[in-house]
Scaffold this motif. Structure first.
Motif, PDB file in Angstrom:
ATOM      1  N   ALA A   8       0.828  -1.212   0.000  1.00  0.00           N
ATOM      2  CA  ALA A   8       0.000   0.000   0.000  1.00  0.00           C
ATOM      3  C   ALA A   8       0.858   1.256   0.000  1.00  0.00           C
ATOM      4  O   ALA A   8       0.569   2.224  -0.714  1.00  0.00           O
ATOM      5  N   LEU A   9       1.926   1.254   0.789  1.00  0.00           N
ATOM      6  CA  LEU A   9       2.812   2.423   0.848  1.00  0.00           C
ATOM      7  C   LEU A   9       3.468   2.693  -0.507  1.00  0.00           C
ATOM      8  O   LEU A   9       3.543   3.837  -0.955  1.00  0.00           O
ATOM      9  N   THR A  10       3.932   1.644  -1.157  1.00  0.00           N
ATOM     10  CA  THR A  10       4.614   1.822  -2.443  1.00  0.00           C
ATOM     11  C   THR A  10       3.638   2.045  -3.598  1.00  0.00           C
ATOM     12  O   THR A  10       4.044   2.471  -4.667  1.00  0.00           O
ATOM     13  N   SER A  11       2.347   1.785  -3.357  1.00  0.00           N
ATOM     14  CA  SER A  11       1.337   1.984  -4.395  1.00  0.00           C
ATOM     15  C   SER A  11       0.684   3.361  -4.336  1.00  0.00           C
ATOM     16  O   SER A  11      -0.169   3.671  -5.154  1.00  0.00           O
ATOM     17  N   GLY A  12       1.045   4.162  -3.345  1.00  0.00           N
ATOM     18  CA  GLY A  12       0.533   5.521  -3.294  1.00  0.00           C
ATOM     19  C   GLY A  12      -0.665   5.754  -2.398  1.00  0.00           C
ATOM     20  O   GLY A  12      -1.289   6.810  -2.466  1.00  0.00           O
ATOM     21  N   TYR A  13      -1.017   4.791  -1.556  1.00  0.00           N
ATOM     22  CA  TYR A  13      -2.111   5.015  -0.614  1.00  0.00           C
ATOM     23  C   TYR A  13      -1.726   6.175   0.301  1.00  0.00           C
ATOM     24  O   TYR A  13      -0.562   6.323   0.666  1.00  0.00           O
ATOM     25  N   THR A  14      -2.709   6.988   0.668  1.00  0.00           N
ATOM     26  CA  THR A  14      -2.409   8.154   1.503  1.00  0.00           C
ATOM     27  C   THR A  14      -2.720   7.912   2.975  1.00  0.00           C
ATOM     28  O   THR A  14      -2.449   8.782   3.812  1.00  0.00           O
ATOM     29  N   TRP A  15      -3.292   6.791   3.320  1.00  0.00           N
ATOM     30  CA  TRP A  15      -3.458   6.372   4.704  1.00  0.00           C
ATOM     31  C   TRP A  15      -3.212   4.876   4.748  1.00  0.00           C
ATOM     32  O   TRP A  15      -3.846   4.099   4.029  1.00  0.00           O
ATOM     33  N   VAL A  16      -2.264   4.455   5.590  1.00  0.00           N
ATOM     34  CA  VAL A  16      -1.920   3.037   5.689  1.00  0.00           C
ATOM     35  C   VAL A  16      -1.785   2.672   7.161  1.00  0.00           C
ATOM     36  O   VAL A  16      -1.070   3.351   7.916  1.00  0.00           O
ATOM     37  N   GLY A  17      -2.485   1.619   7.569  1.00  0.00           N
ATOM     38  CA  GLY A  17      -2.417   1.176   8.950  1.00  0.00           C
ATOM     39  C   GLY A  17      -2.479  -0.331   9.065  1.00  0.00           C
ATOM     40  O   GLY A  17      -2.748  -1.038   8.103  1.00  0.00           O
ATOM     41  N   ARG A  18      -2.208  -0.794  10.288  1.00  0.00           N
ATOM     42  CA  ARG A  18      -2.314  -2.221  10.576  1.00  0.00           C
ATOM     43  C   ARG A  18      -2.898  -2.360  11.986  1.00  0.00           C
ATOM     44  O   ARG A  18      -2.511  -1.634  12.895  1.00  0.00           O
ATOM     45  N   GLY A  19      -3.820  -3.286  12.134  1.00  0.00           N
ATOM     46  CA  GLY A  19      -4.421  -3.542  13.432  1.00  0.00           C
ATOM     47  C   GLY A  19      -4.351  -5.016  13.771  1.00  0.00           C
ATOM     48  O   GLY A  19      -3.980  -5.848  12.939  1.00  0.00           O
ATOM     49  N   HIS A  37     -10.655   9.012   6.441  1.00  0.00           N
ATOM     50  CA  HIS A  37      -9.566   9.605   5.656  1.00  0.00           C
ATOM     51  C   HIS A  37     -10.074   9.994   4.266  1.00  0.00           C
ATOM     52  O   HIS A  37     -10.720   9.188   3.590  1.00  0.00           O
ATOM     53  N   PRO A  38      -9.791  11.211   3.837  1.00  0.00           N
ATOM     54  CA  PRO A  38     -10.331  11.673   2.552  1.00  0.00           C
ATOM     55  C   PRO A  38      -9.663  11.060   1.321  1.00  0.00           C
ATOM     56  O   PRO A  38     -10.184  11.160   0.222  1.00  0.00           O
ATOM     57  N   GLY A  39      -8.542  10.424   1.496  1.00  0.00           N
ATOM     58  CA  GLY A  39      -7.854   9.804   0.366  1.00  0.00           C
ATOM     59  C   GLY A  39      -8.112   8.314   0.312  1.00  0.00           C
ATOM     60  O   GLY A  39      -9.088   7.807   0.873  1.00  0.00           O
ATOM     61  N   ILE A  40      -7.202   7.606  -0.340  1.00  0.00           N
ATOM     62  CA  ILE A  40      -7.349   6.159  -0.462  1.00  0.00           C
ATOM     63  C   ILE A  40      -6.607   5.498   0.703  1.00  0.00           C
ATOM     64  O   ILE A  40      -5.471   5.832   0.998  1.00  0.00           O
ATOM     65  N   ALA A  41      -7.299   4.595   1.400  1.00  0.00           N
ATOM     66  CA  ALA A  41      -6.770   4.016   2.626  1.00  0.00           C
ATOM     67  C   ALA A  41      -6.666   2.496   2.535  1.00  0.00           C
ATOM     68  O   ALA A  41      -7.431   1.849   1.825  1.00  0.00           O
ATOM     69  N   GLY A 107      -0.764   0.077  14.096  1.00  0.00           N
ATOM     70  CA  GLY A 107      -1.106   1.493  14.191  1.00  0.00           C
ATOM     71  C   GLY A 107      -1.094   2.110  12.807  1.00  0.00           C
ATOM     72  O   GLY A 107      -1.211   1.409  11.797  1.00  0.00           O
ATOM     73  N   VAL A 108      -0.905   3.413  12.751  1.00  0.00           N
ATOM     74  CA  VAL A 108      -0.897   4.131  11.479  1.00  0.00           C
ATOM     75  C   VAL A 108       0.550   4.301  11.019  1.00  0.00           C
ATOM     76  O   VAL A 108       1.376   4.850  11.744  1.00  0.00           O
ATOM     77  N   PHE A 109       0.836   3.837   9.808  1.00  0.00           N
ATOM     78  CA  PHE A 109       2.167   3.950   9.230  1.00  0.00           C
ATOM     79  C   PHE A 109       2.328   5.264   8.466  1.00  0.00           C
ATOM     80  O   PHE A 109       3.400   5.839   8.435  1.00  0.00           O
ATOM     81  N   LEU A 110       1.261   5.693   7.805  1.00  0.00           N
ATOM     82  CA  LEU A 110       1.310   6.919   7.011  1.00  0.00           C
ATOM     83  C   LEU A 110      -0.075   7.540   6.939  1.00  0.00           C
ATOM     84  O   LEU A 110      -1.070   6.829   6.749  1.00  0.00           O
ATOM     85  N   GLN A 111      -0.102   8.862   7.090  1.00  0.00           N
ATOM     86  CA  GLN A 111      -1.337   9.621   6.896  1.00  0.00           C
ATOM     87  C   GLN A 111      -0.934  10.907   6.178  1.00  0.00           C
ATOM     88  O   GLN A 111      -0.487  11.863   6.797  1.00  0.00           O
TER      89      GLN A 111
END
Length: 159
Positions: A8-19, A37-41, A107-111
């Motif tokens: 997800a991070l390398t594909s351009g997602y703007t919110w990435v998390g793990r639970g 999140h207003p972008g792709i998560a 948690g959240v890796f990127l927002q």
């Protein structure tokens, strides 16, 4: 093995998390955050199988999982103009996404709040999209016959 967070991070997602499924309270918070999140998560959920997986058990995960945010990790990119800081945050998110084994981050890796919203991007390319989204359009008539004429497409695919 596929690493959904790294993908997800390398594909351009703007919110990435793990639970983690056994941490219901934190997982519910992450789900709500991803939805808002207003972008792709993308949210990766770790869920051990209590029946068929006796290797990666609830205990195995419980001994390894740690919260990124509880350790002070800040995933938020709020200023598009701060290129060096943004680069460092993206790089750190990639490093954290590859942690697995003795320590597993949740948690959240990127927002990223600086990117144009996903729906705005679509509307920029297809102005009618927001007022007439594909999900609300009919695809067949009353008899069940498709409304789209696919003959031209099929002709192009003809061998």
């Amino acid at each position: 093995n596929v690493n959904p967070v790294l993908l997800a991070l390398t594909s351009g997602y703007t919110w990435v998390g793990r639970g983690y499924a056994y941490d219901v309270k934190s997982l519910a918070k992450l789900i709500a955050e991803a939805i808002r999140h207003p972008g792709i998560a993308c949210l990766d959920v770790l869920q051990p199988c209590p029946v068929y997986n006796d290797l990666h058990t609830r205990t195995w995960y419980g001994e390894r999982i740690y919260s990124l945010q509880e350790e002070g990790y800040d995933p938020v990119i709020a200023d598009a103009g701060d290129g060096e800081d943004n680069r460092k945050k993206r790089q750190e998110s990639l490093v954290r996404a590859q942690e697995w084994g003795e320590r597993i981050p949740v948690g959240v890796f990127l927002q990223d709040l600086t990117q144009q919203r996903f729906l705005e991007q679509i509307a920029g390319r297809q102005p009618w999209y927001l007022s007439n989204p594909p999900a609300s359009r009919a695809i067949a008539d009353d008899t069940g016959r498709p409304l789209a004429d696919m003959r031209r497409l099929f002709a192009e695919l003809e061998v």
